[in-house]
Structure formats: structure tokens, C-alpha cells
Design a protein around this motif. Structure first.
Motif, PDB file in Angstrom:
ATOM      1  N   SER A 113      -7.778   9.782   0.661  1.00 51.88           N
ATOM      2  CA  SER A 113      -6.279   9.604   0.002  1.00 51.88           C
ATOM      3  C   SER A 113      -5.526  11.112  -0.114  1.00 51.88           C
ATOM      4  O   SER A 113      -4.203  10.914   0.110  1.00 51.88           O
ATOM      5  CB  SER A 113      -6.793   9.026  -1.717  1.00 51.88           C
ATOM      6  N   TRP A 114      -6.229  11.964  -0.583  1.00 49.66           N
ATOM      7  CA  TRP A 114      -5.456  13.212  -0.345  1.00 49.66           C
ATOM      8  C   TRP A 114      -4.935  13.559   0.851  1.00 49.66           C
ATOM      9  O   TRP A 114      -3.837  13.989   1.065  1.00 49.66           O
ATOM     10  CB  TRP A 114      -6.465  14.259  -0.822  1.00 49.66           C
ATOM     11  N   MET A 115      -5.787  13.522   1.921  1.00 50.45           N
ATOM     12  CA  MET A 115      -5.135  13.787   3.135  1.00 50.45           C
ATOM     13  C   MET A 115      -4.137  12.884   3.635  1.00 50.45           C
ATOM     14  O   MET A 115      -2.898  13.493   4.242  1.00 50.45           O
ATOM     15  CB  MET A 115      -6.317  13.409   4.358  1.00 50.45           C
ATOM     16  N   ARG A 116      -4.336  11.821   3.266  1.00 53.35           N
ATOM     17  CA  ARG A 116      -2.949  10.493   3.475  1.00 53.35           C
ATOM     18  C   ARG A 116      -1.609  10.982   2.730  1.00 53.35           C
ATOM     19  O   ARG A 116      -0.598  10.716   3.122  1.00 53.35           O
ATOM     20  CB  ARG A 116      -3.342   9.305   3.253  1.00 53.35           C
ATOM     21  N   TRP A 117      -1.853  11.443   1.460  1.00 55.72           N
ATOM     22  CA  TRP A 117      -0.943  11.787   0.602  1.00 55.72           C
ATOM     23  C   TRP A 117       0.034  12.926   1.127  1.00 55.72           C
ATOM     24  O   TRP A 117       1.248  13.024   1.321  1.00 55.72           O
ATOM     25  CB  TRP A 117      -1.434  12.147  -0.748  1.00 55.72           C
ATOM     26  N   ARG A 118      -1.002  14.022   1.826  1.00 57.32           N
ATOM     27  CA  ARG A 118      -0.327  15.263   2.282  1.00 57.32           C
ATOM     28  C   ARG A 118       0.398  14.708   3.559  1.00 57.32           C
ATOM     29  O   ARG A 118       1.659  15.211   3.853  1.00 57.32           O
ATOM     30  CB  ARG A 118      -1.263  16.218   2.739  1.00 57.32           C
ATOM     31  N   PHE A 119      -0.058  13.761   4.408  1.00 58.65           N
ATOM     32  CA  PHE A 119       0.592  13.507   5.623  1.00 58.65           C
ATOM     33  C   PHE A 119       2.045  12.711   5.121  1.00 58.65           C
ATOM     34  O   PHE A 119       3.103  12.946   5.808  1.00 58.65           O
ATOM     35  CB  PHE A 119      -0.190  12.465   6.315  1.00 58.65           C
ATOM     36  N   ARG A 120       1.901  11.944   4.238  1.00 57.88           N
ATOM     37  CA  ARG A 120       3.046  11.228   3.534  1.00 57.88           C
ATOM     38  C   ARG A 120       4.158  12.102   3.091  1.00 57.88           C
ATOM     39  O   ARG A 120       5.325  11.915   3.374  1.00 57.88           O
ATOM     40  CB  ARG A 120       2.800  10.062   2.474  1.00 57.88           C
ATOM     41  N   MET A 121       3.704  13.076   2.582  1.00 59.05           N
ATOM     42  CA  MET A 121       4.746  14.135   1.934  1.00 59.05           C
ATOM     43  C   MET A 121       5.396  14.968   3.205  1.00 59.05           C
ATOM     44  O   MET A 121       6.624  15.343   3.012  1.00 59.05           O
ATOM     45  CB  MET A 121       4.104  14.973   0.996  1.00 59.05           C
ATOM     46  N   LYS A 122       4.652  15.173   4.140  1.00 56.78           N
ATOM     47  CA  LYS A 122       5.222  15.939   5.222  1.00 56.78           C
ATOM     48  C   LYS A 122       5.865  14.931   6.289  1.00 56.78           C
ATOM     49  O   LYS A 122       6.509  15.518   7.400  1.00 56.78           O
ATOM     50  CB  LYS A 122       4.091  16.908   5.908  1.00 56.78           C
ATOM     51  N   ALA A 123       5.726  13.563   6.165  1.00 54.40           N
ATOM     52  CA  ALA A 123       6.264  12.538   7.005  1.00 54.40           C
ATOM     53  C   ALA A 123       5.665  12.837   8.382  1.00 54.40           C
ATOM     54  O   ALA A 123       6.272  12.637   9.457  1.00 54.40           O
ATOM     55  CB  ALA A 123       7.815  12.854   7.142  1.00 54.40           C
ATOM     56  N   ILE A 124       4.302  13.157   8.390  1.00 58.67           N
ATOM     57  CA  ILE A 124       3.582  13.287   9.751  1.00 58.67           C
ATOM     58  C   ILE A 124       2.528  11.885   9.714  1.00 58.67           C
ATOM     59  O   ILE A 124       2.117  11.387   8.855  1.00 58.67           O
ATOM     60  CB  ILE A 124       2.674  14.367   9.695  1.00 58.67           C
ATOM     61  N   SER A 125       2.480  11.498  11.007  1.00 55.15           N
ATOM     62  CA  SER A 125       1.586  10.327  11.232  1.00 55.15           C
ATOM     63  C   SER A 125       0.091  11.033  11.373  1.00 55.15           C
ATOM     64  O   SER A 125      -0.039  11.927  11.843  1.00 55.15           O
ATOM     65  CB  SER A 125       1.749   9.555  12.379  1.00 55.15           C
ATOM     66  N   PRO A 126      -0.847  10.083  10.928  1.00 54.65           N
ATOM     67  CA  PRO A 126      -2.231  10.653  10.742  1.00 54.65           C
ATOM     68  C   PRO A 126      -2.559  11.040  12.235  1.00 54.65           C
ATOM     69  O   PRO A 126      -2.298  10.306  13.059  1.00 54.65           O
ATOM     70  CB  PRO A 126      -3.003   9.750  10.374  1.00 54.65           C
ATOM     71  N   GLY A 127      -3.622  12.094  12.305  1.00 55.63           N
ATOM     72  CA  GLY A 127      -3.999  12.373  13.613  1.00 55.63           C
ATOM     73  C   GLY A 127      -5.485  11.814  13.774  1.00 55.63           C
ATOM     74  O   GLY A 127      -6.258  11.040  13.094  1.00 55.63           O
ATOM     75  N   PHE A 128      -6.142  12.375  14.708  1.00 51.98           N
ATOM     76  CA  PHE A 128      -7.487  12.147  15.100  1.00 51.98           C
ATOM     77  C   PHE A 128      -8.660  12.379  13.807  1.00 51.98           C
ATOM     78  O   PHE A 128      -9.322  11.533  13.551  1.00 51.98           O
ATOM     79  CB  PHE A 128      -7.962  12.972  16.228  1.00 51.98           C
ATOM     80  N   ALA A 129      -8.191  13.853  13.366  1.00 54.69           N
ATOM     81  CA  ALA A 129      -9.049  13.943  12.161  1.00 54.69           C
ATOM     82  C   ALA A 129      -9.045  13.005  11.296  1.00 54.69           C
ATOM     83  O   ALA A 129     -10.335  12.649  10.482  1.00 54.69           O
ATOM     84  CB  ALA A 129      -8.724  15.325  11.614  1.00 54.69           C
ATOM     85  N   TYR A 130      -8.102  12.398  10.699  1.00 56.62           N
ATOM     86  CA  TYR A 130      -7.818  11.164   9.682  1.00 56.62           C
ATOM     87  C   TYR A 130      -8.787  10.173  10.103  1.00 56.62           C
ATOM     88  O   TYR A 130      -9.385   9.367   9.199  1.00 56.62           O
ATOM     89  CB  TYR A 130      -6.478  10.962   9.601  1.00 56.62           C
ATOM     90  N   PHE A 131      -8.608   9.711  11.529  1.00 55.10           N
ATOM     91  CA  PHE A 131      -9.284   8.661  11.792  1.00 55.10           C
ATOM     92  C   PHE A 131     -10.894   8.673  11.969  1.00 55.10           C
ATOM     93  O   PHE A 131     -11.538   7.745  11.745  1.00 55.10           O
ATOM     94  CB  PHE A 131      -8.641   7.962  13.097  1.00 55.10           C
ATOM     95  N   ALA A 132     -11.150   9.937  12.173  1.00 53.44           N
ATOM     96  CA  ALA A 132     -12.658  10.157  12.272  1.00 53.44           C
ATOM     97  C   ALA A 132     -13.332  10.194  10.916  1.00 53.44           C
ATOM     98  O   ALA A 132     -14.317   9.673  10.685  1.00 53.44           O
ATOM     99  CB  ALA A 132     -12.893  11.757  12.779  1.00 53.44           C
ATOM    100  N   VAL A 133     -12.540  10.649   9.836  1.00 61.30           N
ATOM    101  CA  VAL A 133     -13.205  10.747   8.574  1.00 61.30           C
ATOM    102  C   VAL A 133     -13.176   9.154   8.048  1.00 61.30           C
ATOM    103  O   VAL A 133     -13.958   8.880   7.347  1.00 61.30           O
ATOM    104  CB  VAL A 133     -12.474  11.488   7.531  1.00 61.30           C
ATOM    105  N   THR A 134     -12.129   8.588   8.364  1.00 57.82           N
ATOM    106  CA  THR A 134     -12.152   7.034   8.158  1.00 57.82           C
ATOM    107  C   THR A 134     -13.223   6.325   8.706  1.00 57.82           C
ATOM    108  O   THR A 134     -13.808   5.467   8.022  1.00 57.82           O
ATOM    109  CB  THR A 134     -10.564   6.408   8.680  1.00 57.82           C
ATOM    110  N   PHE A 135     -13.472   6.402   9.792  1.00 58.80           N
ATOM    111  CA  PHE A 135     -14.775   6.036  10.493  1.00 58.80           C
ATOM    112  C   PHE A 135     -15.887   6.579   9.752  1.00 58.80           C
ATOM    113  O   PHE A 135     -16.952   5.706   9.354  1.00 58.80           O
ATOM    114  CB  PHE A 135     -14.897   6.471  12.164  1.00 58.80           C
TER     115      PHE A 135
END
Length: 165
Positions: A113-135
Motif C-alpha cells: 500500500s505504501w509502495m503503490r501510494w508512492r507510485f501514484r503520487m509520482k504518476a509512475i506505473s508499478p515495476g517488477f519489484a511491486y509485482f514480486a512483493v505482490t506475489f
């Protein structure tokens, strides 16, 4: 004439313990909300990447936020069930596995949630690390289901040697 769902004796409405444990435990009911919202978040995040539509990413973000907001209640009811129903039994065996995987899952969901909030504030789409942690979070949740299923299966089998590994 008795009212529908009226008991022969009514519990004290000011007794918190009897209200929370009346008829069924609250934790098995509440825990489905963060799990379902997190899984829906992962599905919508993948749909957003696959379809390249920002609407799916927004839906995923709000589902993840909902999962993070409902987790403290799920954790509190789990700790309450441990204290009241198990009378503070020592943490070992399946209870220990359940607590470790539940707290790991919760930590990963809060981190995501913290990671996704940071991505949303910077208008960046999630990368590989985000999907690895999701997995990893999905695997921790799945392990928690697996340990609970194995414990309930072991309790229903006629012999202790019949328990699958």
C-alpha cells in the motif's frame, strides 16, 4: 409469541465478550474482507498492465487501500479470538504458523500500500519489484489457507498417520 431469532434468554447488551462471541466468532467473518480486496487488487493491477488502461490501476489502488484499512480490524479480532476463545493459549504449532503467515501477509500488504501510494503520487506505473512483493503476499496468504486447511483435515481424519504431508 416469540420474535424471530429471539433466544430464550437475552444476553446482556453491555457485555462486550458475549456480544462479540455470540453464536459465531467475528474473526472468520472479518478476515475475508482484506483477503478478497487484496486479491482483487492484484487482479485489477494485472488487468491494468495487460490492457494498458489507467482505470484498472485506479480500481486496484483503491482495493489495496481497502485491504490495508480493514487489516487492523482483522488482526484485532484474531488477537481477541486468541485471548477469549483459546484463553491465551501458548503460541505453538498451527497457531504459531497461522500468526506468522498472517502477520507476514499483513506486513506485505501494508508495504505494498505504501509502495503503490508512492507510485501514484509520482504518476509512475508499478515495476517488477511491486509485482514480486505482490506475489510474495499472495503466497503468504495461500500458505495461511493451506495450514488452516491441513489442520482441519487432520482433525477430521480417523488416525494421526493419515495426515498428508
Amino acid at each position: 409469541m416469540k420474535l424471530f431469532l429471539a433466544a430464550s434468554h437475552s444476553p446482556n447488551p453491555f457485555d462486550l465478550k458475549s456480544a462479540l462471541l455470540a453464536g459465531h466468532a467475528q474473526h472468520p467473518v472479518i478476515i475475508h474482507f482484506p483477503i478478497a480486496l487484496f486479491i482483487a487488487s492484484a487482479v485489477f493491477e494485472l488487468l491494468g498492465v495487460w490492457r494498458k488502461q489507467p482505470l484498472f490501476a485506479s480500481v486496484a489502488y483503491y482495493n489495496l487501500l481497502g485491504a490495508a484499512l480493514t487489516l487492523p480490524l482483522a488482526i484485532a479480532t484474531g488477537l481477541g479470538a486468541w485471548q477469549w476463545q483459546l484463553e491465551g493459549a501458548s503460541i505453538k504449532g498451527n497457531l504459531q504458523l497461522h500468526m506468522i503467515s498472517a502477520l507476514t501477509s499483513a506486513s506485505l500488504i501494508f508495504f505494498l500500500s505504501w509502495m503503490r501510494w508512492r507510485f501514484r503520487m509520482k504518476a509512475i506505473s508499478p515495476g517488477f519489484a511491486y509485482f514480486a512483493v505482490t506475489f510474495l503476499a499472495l503466497m503468504a496468504i495461500w500458505y495461511n489457507f493451506g495450514s488452516d486447511f491441513k489442520a482441519s483435515l487432520a482433525a477430521s481424519l480417523p488416525c494421526a498417520s493419515c495426515v498428508p504431508l
